[in-house]
Design an enzyme around this catalytic site. Structure first.
Site, PDB file in Angstrom:
ATOM      1  N   ASP A 101       0.874  -1.171   0.000  1.00  0.00           N
ATOM      2  CA  ASP A 101       0.000   0.000   0.000  1.00  0.00           C
ATOM      3  C   ASP A 101       0.911   1.220   0.000  1.00  0.00           C
ATOM      4  O   ASP A 101       2.139   1.065  -0.055  1.00  0.00           O
ATOM      5  CB  ASP A 101      -0.944  -0.021   1.219  1.00  0.00           C
ATOM      6  CG  ASP A 101      -2.299   0.604   0.888  1.00  0.00           C
ATOM      7  OD1 ASP A 101      -2.300   1.768   0.447  1.00  0.00           O
ATOM      8  OD2 ASP A 101      -3.336  -0.072   1.046  1.00  0.00           O
ATOM      9  N   HIS A 142      -3.281   3.445  -4.602  1.00  0.00           N
ATOM     10  CA  HIS A 142      -2.591   2.986  -3.384  1.00  0.00           C
ATOM     11  C   HIS A 142      -1.228   2.397  -3.738  1.00  0.00           C
ATOM     12  O   HIS A 142      -0.840   1.338  -3.237  1.00  0.00           O
ATOM     13  CB  HIS A 142      -3.450   1.943  -2.645  1.00  0.00           C
ATOM     14  CG  HIS A 142      -4.584   2.547  -1.866  1.00  0.00           C
ATOM     15  ND1 HIS A 142      -4.400   3.439  -0.833  1.00  0.00           N
ATOM     16  CD2 HIS A 142      -5.926   2.387  -1.973  1.00  0.00           C
ATOM     17  CE1 HIS A 142      -5.576   3.808  -0.338  1.00  0.00           C
ATOM     18  NE2 HIS A 142      -6.522   3.188  -1.021  1.00  0.00           N
ATOM     19  N   GLU A 197     -10.265   3.102  -4.499  1.00  0.00           N
ATOM     20  CA  GLU A 197      -9.798   4.455  -4.186  1.00  0.00           C
ATOM     21  C   GLU A 197      -8.666   4.930  -5.095  1.00  0.00           C
ATOM     22  O   GLU A 197      -7.602   5.286  -4.614  1.00  0.00           O
ATOM     23  CB  GLU A 197      -9.358   4.489  -2.713  1.00  0.00           C
ATOM     24  CG  GLU A 197     -10.494   4.125  -1.763  1.00  0.00           C
ATOM     25  CD  GLU A 197     -10.090   4.096  -0.298  1.00  0.00           C
ATOM     26  OE1 GLU A 197     -10.935   4.464   0.533  1.00  0.00           O
ATOM     27  OE2 GLU A 197      -8.950   3.699   0.016  1.00  0.00           O
TER      28      GLU A 197
HETATM   29  C1  ACM Z   1     -10.804  -0.326   1.363  1.00  0.00           C
HETATM   30  O1  ACM Z   1     -11.135  -0.347   2.546  1.00  0.00           O
HETATM   31  N1  ACM Z   1     -10.272   0.774   0.840  1.00  0.00           N
HETATM   32  C2  ACM Z   1     -10.986  -1.471   0.505  1.00  0.00           C
END
Ligand code: ACM
Ligand code: ZN
Length: 496
Positions: free
Chosen positions: A171, A232, A296
């Protein structure tokens, strides 16, 4: 007494005396399971029982036996019978025997000791799971946990009959899996400079990964590794900025959030990079699914990037959302060529998705409902029942957590199959999953605190039949289960 609650449990008016005169009897094909039971009994009861082969049967044996194709026993299920003379675990497959062993170990942990024997009450259990995906997720990017902690986590999952460990390996705040082809991912991407100037990080070497995969496989748990894209991705772009839209130097993130620098979807080298990386991941994980993230992903850079804009035109895409869909479909197709299935967070549905890819519905049930209706397999993991980074109780007195609430009862109230789905579409609901995002879990004690006892409730949602579940009954069994957690040294949250 058992968590998750078995489908069918009947008491018998007798009891089995477990002592040093007992032995474990088994077929040679499942001797490793007998050894597993032997080792667990030795640590949990101090009894080391000999292992014998079927044929050398003693009168007071614990018998483990695969019965091929028994129509009475379901897939992954088992029969466990405890009488005066024997304990008998039968199943159609090894995983069924393993589940029977877990139930037996829980019964033993609740049984009284008389003189030198543990007195286990007679019973007959017929059991099998409701869902085929019984998952728990762990984020090791925001905080890193050593190999032994990961093994402990897997052991916890095995105890409650989970069968998937979704390992969130990268991440923005750290890259945690060694790549031999792209060494800077860990040389640079695995480390961040904290606000106080200290260097924080770590990663799993390929040999660590192999050890963990072997450990999980021996406990019938499939690891679903997650390689996040296209968003991410700060930690990998800190190592290889050439795969971002701007190419400018960035640092591994130290704050939590959503970041604008994502993989460039217009650059073919980005796909070559990800495919070579995924080939290494595929070699390490012998399982069906690879999680490719997909959540996201801001479109800020793509809107300004000539390559991304060129891709939108050349592929006749409507906008940047369809560009995300292009990205995800291209990677899913690559995985499919390699004999793997892609799974991603529900954003991967936006703009259309290849059918073999599965969807993990986290923003609610809606994404999962839409996906199932379109014929995709779905794992339900909605925040309101499944986000174990939320508070378990009073925010004033609990350790700092993500500012939202998920009390035990709300985990237990999770029903993965939405009522509005047709009989055909509901077959696409593979199961569900609890998620542990570790922004506020700096050490293993805090991970266990957020995990327990909510993981017990989740196990019952995913294993037991809905008609067989009742929170008051669960809570009573949980209270009786806590002494085992004390003996195991688990840092669980005390119940209200
Ligand atoms: C998430 O919680 N962004 C999958
Ligand atoms: Zn771009």
């Amino acid at each position: 007494m058992i968590i998750p609650k078995p489908q069918h449990y009947e008491t018998r008016n007798c009891s089995y005396s477990l002592n040093s005169a007992c032995q474990i009897t088994t077929q040679s094909s499942i001797r490793h399971l007998a050894k597993y039971l032997q080792e667990k009994l030795a640590t949990e009861t101090q009894l080391t029982l000999p292992i014998a082969s079927i044929g050398d049967t003693n009168s007071n044996d614990i018998l483990l036996e695969i019965i091929d194709q028994s129509p009475e026993i379901d897939w992954e299920g088992y029969h466990l019978e405890i009488s005066d003379l024997n304990i008998n675990i039968r199943a159609n497959d090894q995983i069924g025997i393993f589940h029977g062993i877990q139930s037996l170990l829980q019964l033993i942990s609740n049984s009284p000791i008389h003189h030198d024997s543990i007195s286990i009450a007679g019973c007959c259990i017929v059991d099998s799971p409701r869902f085929s995906w019984r998952g728990m997720h762990l984020d090791v990017s925001r905080h890193f946990f050593p190999v032994d902690d990961i093994k402990r986590f897997i052991d916890h999952l095995a105890r409650y009959k989970f069968n998937r460990f979704h390992w969130h390996l990268c991440d923005d705040q750290g890259w945690r899996i060694e790549s031999r082809v792209f060494p800077k991912l860990t040389e640079i991407g695995a480390w961040r400079i904290e606000a106080n100037g200290s260097r924080y990080g770590g990663y799993y070497s390929q040999s660590d990964i192999k050890e963990i995969v072997q450990f999980a496989t021996s406990r019938f748990i499939e690891i679903v590794p997650e390689i996040e894209m296209p968003g991410h991705a700060t930690s990998s772009l800190a190592a290889y900025p050439e795969y971002s839209c701007t190419g400018s130097t960035i640092s591994v993130a130290t704050e939590w959030g959503i970041f604008d620098n994502v993989y460039c979807a217009g650059n073919d080298h980005t796909f070559t990079f990800l495919e070579r990386l995924l080939d290494e991941v595929i070699d390490l994980f012998p399982n069906e699914f690879i999680h490719i993230g997909g959540d996201e992903c801001p479109k800020t850079r793509w809107r300004e990037c000539p390559l991304c804009q060129h891709r939108i035109k050349s592929e006749k895409l409507a906008n940047e959302y369809e560009l995300q869909s292009y990205f995800v479909k291209r990677i899913a197709a690559f995985l499919s060529q390699r004999g793997k299935r892609a799974i991603g967070w529900d954003e991967i549905l936006e703009g259309g998705l290849a059918t073999q890819a599965a969807v993990m519905s986290w923003r609610g049930f809606e994404g999962g409902i839409a996906a199932a209706t379109m014929g995709h397999d779905v794992v339900m993991s909605p925040t309101r029942h499944c986000y174990f980074d939320y508070y378990q109780g009073n925010r004033e007195t609990e350790p700092k957590a993500f500012p939202n609430d998920l009390p035990l009862e709300q985990v237990y109230a999770f029903e993965p199959v939405p009522a509005e789905l047709s009989d055909i579409d509901r077959k696409h609901i593979l199961g569900g999953q609890g998620n542990l995002w570790t922004e506020y879990m700096p050490d293993w004690r805090q991970v266990e605190y957020m995990l327990f006892p909510r993981v017990c409730a989740m196990s019952e949602v995913l294993w037991s039949q809905e008609s067989n579940r009742e929170f008051g009954d669960f809570k009573r069994r949980l209270v009786r289960h806590l002494p085992l957690l004390d003996r195991l040294g688990v840092n669980y949250r005390k119940m209200d």
